[in-house]
Design an enzyme around this catalytic site. Sequence first.
Site, mmCIF file in Angstrom:
data_model
loop_
_atom_site.group_PDB
_atom_site.id
_atom_site.type_symbol
_atom_site.label_atom_id
_atom_site.label_comp_id
_atom_site.label_asym_id
_atom_site.label_seq_id
_atom_site.Cartn_x
_atom_site.Cartn_y
_atom_site.Cartn_z
ATOM 1 N N HIS A 189 -40.132 -118.585 21.843
ATOM 2 C CA HIS A 189 -39.099 -117.995 20.932
ATOM 3 C C HIS A 189 -39.352 -116.297 20.857
ATOM 4 C CE1 HIS A 189 -38.123 -121.572 17.897
ATOM 5 N NE2 HIS A 189 -37.201 -120.932 18.511
ATOM 6 N N GLU A 432 -14.701 -129.359 35.454
ATOM 7 C CA GLU A 432 -16.123 -129.294 35.956
ATOM 8 C C GLU A 432 -16.697 -130.590 36.215
ATOM 9 O OE1 GLU A 432 -18.650 -128.093 32.315
ATOM 10 O OE2 GLU A 432 -17.637 -129.281 31.176
ATOM 11 N N ASP A 456 -21.175 -126.976 36.148
ATOM 12 C CA ASP A 456 -21.409 -128.539 36.230
ATOM 13 C C ASP A 456 -20.784 -128.891 37.615
ATOM 14 O OD1 ASP A 456 -23.007 -129.612 34.177
ATOM 15 O OD2 ASP A 456 -21.496 -128.842 32.814
ATOM 16 N N CYS A 503 -15.415 -119.844 34.267
ATOM 17 C CA CYS A 503 -16.420 -119.392 33.137
ATOM 18 C C CYS A 503 -17.770 -119.912 33.386
ATOM 19 C CB CYS A 503 -15.960 -120.022 32.023
ATOM 20 S SG CYS A 503 -16.092 -121.807 31.764
HETATM 21 C C1 PEP Z 1 -20.195 -124.887 33.331
HETATM 22 O O1 PEP Z 1 -20.456 -126.130 33.402
HETATM 23 O O2 PEP Z 1 -20.106 -124.244 34.253
HETATM 24 C C2 PEP Z 1 -20.035 -124.098 32.036
HETATM 25 C C3 PEP Z 1 -19.481 -123.183 31.626
HETATM 26 O O3 PEP Z 1 -20.582 -124.956 30.964
HETATM 27 P P1 PEP Z 1 -22.090 -125.227 30.584
HETATM 28 O O4 PEP Z 1 -22.942 -124.160 31.463
HETATM 29 O O5 PEP Z 1 -22.041 -124.881 29.179
HETATM 30 O O6 PEP Z 1 -22.289 -126.525 30.913
HETATM 31 MG MG MG Z 2 -20.433 -127.488 31.831
#
Ligand code: PEP
Ligand code: MG
Length: 575
Positions: A189, A432, A456, A503
């Site tokens: 933390h 993903e 992912d 993303c």
């Molecule tokens: C991803 O899998 O690229 C994503 C943006 O989601 P997370 O990192 O939250 O799994």
């Molecule tokens: Mg993801």
Amino acid sequence: MIQGIGAAAGVAFGKAFVLPHWELDLPDTEIDAVDLAKEFERLYEGIRTSKNEIEYIKNEFKEMVGDEESHIFDAHLAILEDPVFMNEIQGLIERQYKAAEVAVKEAIDHFVSMFDLLDDEYMKERAIDIKDVGNRLLKHLLGAPEVTLPSDTQPYILVARELSPSQLAHLNPSHVLGIVTMSGGMTSHSAIMARAIGIPLVSGIESRLDKPIQTGEFLIVDGDHGHLYINPEEHVLERYISIHAEQRKKKEQLQLLSSVDAVTKDGSYFHLAANMNSLKELDMALNNGANGVGLFRTEFLYMDRAAFPTENEQFEVYRQVTEKAKGSSVVIRTLDIGGDKQLDYFSLPEEENPVLGYRAIRICLDQTELLQTQLTAILRASIYGDVKVMYPMISSVDEVRQANEILKRAMADLDSRGISYNPDIKVGIMIEVPAAVTIADLLADEVDFFSIGTNDLVQYVLAVDRMNEQIAHMYQPFHPAVLRMLRTTVEAAKQAEIPVSVCGELAGDERAIPLWLELGVQNLSMSPLSLLKVKHRILNTDAEEARQEAAACFKLRRSNEIEDRLTRFIKQNQL
Ligand code: PEP
Ligand code: MG
């Protein structure tokens, strides 16, 4: 040079202030049976004072860095109410006639050694929380003074055995230039808090020291590389003075770009949004000129608490974020737990392969009331701005349709309650899972937008667990298979005329800019910390040249070749 863990980025140098280590002086006599009630009264008084103090620190810290990190102190308050911890203390007083402070000390030692035995970094870090709370209680029972940090001296580098969240909460960033701790890692933390306040931190150096650091010694803390220098030579200090000045200058220069559009030298426009893991990050994102939120990871709303958040609790947060985004779009991703993200109050089954198992949309389509509550809260927030919904980990058309059925139920429920919402809310999915890429054309007919989650996607395409350090070198976002997956997805989106964004972490990697230009991806969503860096690269990029580079990369056969080529290209436009 001493190699530790770079737990919070940045460099700092100055004189050390070593936090004194407080030794306990515990009574060694048993109490009389007639004094039991008095001993309990002392214990309860100590608990009350400790709670008040924690509440106070929590509010102080909230003002300094925001809501999210201050929740750490809720965990501290919960320890003082934890029946197992409290029963242990009470049992020691009642059955073994131990003085309250002795009972508290023994209970702390017991739980800390139990947690330390577990081969789990997270639990080890929680042992620090128990020690922190326990020591606070002990101090009140023993009437020991609180160690206060100097505020009237030159700013200093704070050196501590381990720094508890309470101590960190008291730190004033204008007094503390950097921190060095003997123990602790990236997930403590304290490390999270140091990152939030922006103080460089090097931790875990205990076994590397020949002798203890003394107050007044000159230190250089390099949180970027985990390096610590004690009484460095002149030339090392000179190097760090210039690194420090350089970092500051870069930060200031980049900050100037916050209100500038992200456009290449030859006019190709990018829409840069922020990924949000906590409320605090929203302010940082908006400060850094984010065009809204491209990925609102809602998991944090469900963590560090005792039960699922209610519809109202969620609505309040979604509304707040939407209002702050002032008309820019906010893409709210529905709950993505499972795999490495667990909730204390919701026990998921032990699984052989958790990332291939019961997670994300799979849980939500199984426990539909969970999803319906969340969608209802999102819909209620939709009248406050441009809110969009996004489902994670979709691998089939059926899943989209089932999730949309629940969305309809949420709408019907709101209709029956006479509560307004945007009936035309845009619904998108994360791409993903490789199956989603291969049927991207079919999925595109079902949804309003795609967002590619490269974190992912890379893991699943390459069959490389993103959490496994042993095969980390095989986790290659620039693998030709990944590039082809990106192309298939973007082409399906273009064909169906729906927007597509990226993303995952790759969106915040400057080296990937040529790929987006070649593919025709204009929407990127990334960590708020990456926004200005990526924007700077875009401003210095010639889109036509970058497209040619990327086109050449799409023909290469090996990840390393692609990565090297893109790295070389981007280096030409060094800040
Ligand atoms: C991803 O899998 O690229 C994503 C943006 O989601 P997370 O990192 O939250 O799994
Ligand atoms: Mg993801």
